[in-house]
Design an enzyme around this catalytic site. Sequence first.
Site, short mmCIF file in Angstrom:
data_model
loop_
_atom_site.label_atom_id
_atom_site.label_comp_id
_atom_site.label_asym_id
_atom_site.label_seq_id
_atom_site.Cartn_x
_atom_site.Cartn_y
_atom_site.Cartn_z
N ASP A 111 -27.21 -22.94 -34.80
CA ASP A 111 -27.60 -24.13 -35.56
C ASP A 111 -29.10 -24.05 -35.83
O ASP A 111 -29.73 -23.01 -35.56
CB ASP A 111 -27.16 -25.42 -34.84
N CYS B 135 -27.63 -22.38 -29.86
CA CYS B 135 -28.06 -23.71 -30.31
C CYS B 135 -29.25 -24.09 -29.43
O CYS B 135 -29.87 -23.22 -28.83
CB CYS B 135 -26.92 -24.72 -30.29
N THR C 86 -29.45 -25.84 -26.54
CA THR C 86 -29.16 -25.59 -25.13
C THR C 86 -28.13 -24.48 -24.92
O THR C 86 -27.98 -23.97 -23.81
CB THR C 86 -28.56 -26.85 -24.48
N HIS D 4 -16.18 -9.83 -14.98
CA HIS D 4 -15.16 -10.67 -14.35
C HIS D 4 -14.31 -11.45 -15.35
O HIS D 4 -13.12 -11.63 -15.13
CB HIS D 4 -15.81 -11.68 -13.39
N HIS E 30 -9.07 -9.84 -11.76
CA HIS E 30 -9.75 -10.52 -12.86
C HIS E 30 -8.83 -10.66 -14.07
O HIS E 30 -8.85 -11.68 -14.75
CB HIS E 30 -11.03 -9.77 -13.24
C1 RB5 Z 1 -29.57 -30.09 -31.69
O1 RB5 Z 1 -30.62 -31.01 -31.61
C2 RB5 Z 1 -28.97 -29.88 -30.31
O2 RB5 Z 1 -28.28 -31.00 -29.92
C3 RB5 Z 1 -28.09 -28.66 -30.33
O3 RB5 Z 1 -28.80 -27.55 -30.76
C4 RB5 Z 1 -27.50 -28.25 -28.98
O4 RB5 Z 1 -28.48 -28.19 -28.00
C5 RB5 Z 1 -26.32 -28.99 -28.56
O5 RB5 Z 1 -25.72 -28.74 -27.49
#
Ligand code: RB5
Length: 141
Positions: free
Chosen positions: A7, A64, A66, A97, A133
Amino acid sequence: MIALGCDHAGFLLMREVKKYLEENKIEYLDFGTDSEESVDYPIYGKKVAEAVVSGECVCGILICGTGIGISIAANKMEGIRAALCHDCFSAQATREHNDANILAMGARVVGGGLAIKIVDTFLNTPFSENEKHIKRIEMIE
Ligand code: RB5
């Protein structure tokens, strides 16, 4: 062929990942996004998951902010084992695994240097083919 998806929050880190892949002559299919303009991460998680499940790509990389949202989205698809990794040990272990077929990372969590090491570890670690596994992966399916 590796499927790539991110993203807006992952866009700049994905550019570094692409550079690494190009330098190492690893082919990829880029499913976007292509700028830092705000987009919805589930769209890209799904595109990459579809490319892996269909066999068009052997595995995928998702980024993304996180790594959490996009990995949750990808894991909704049957046959996808997306692993969120922010260290090389996890990247190695999830290949050995879990036979993970998508690596997810958070661009707001790791820097470029570590992210590339994680990608390198993930792509170069084979599944262990260990019976216990295999059984556990079958249980997930
Ligand atoms: C975008 O602001 C953020 O929410 C997205 O990149 C991600 O971290 C979502 O899990």
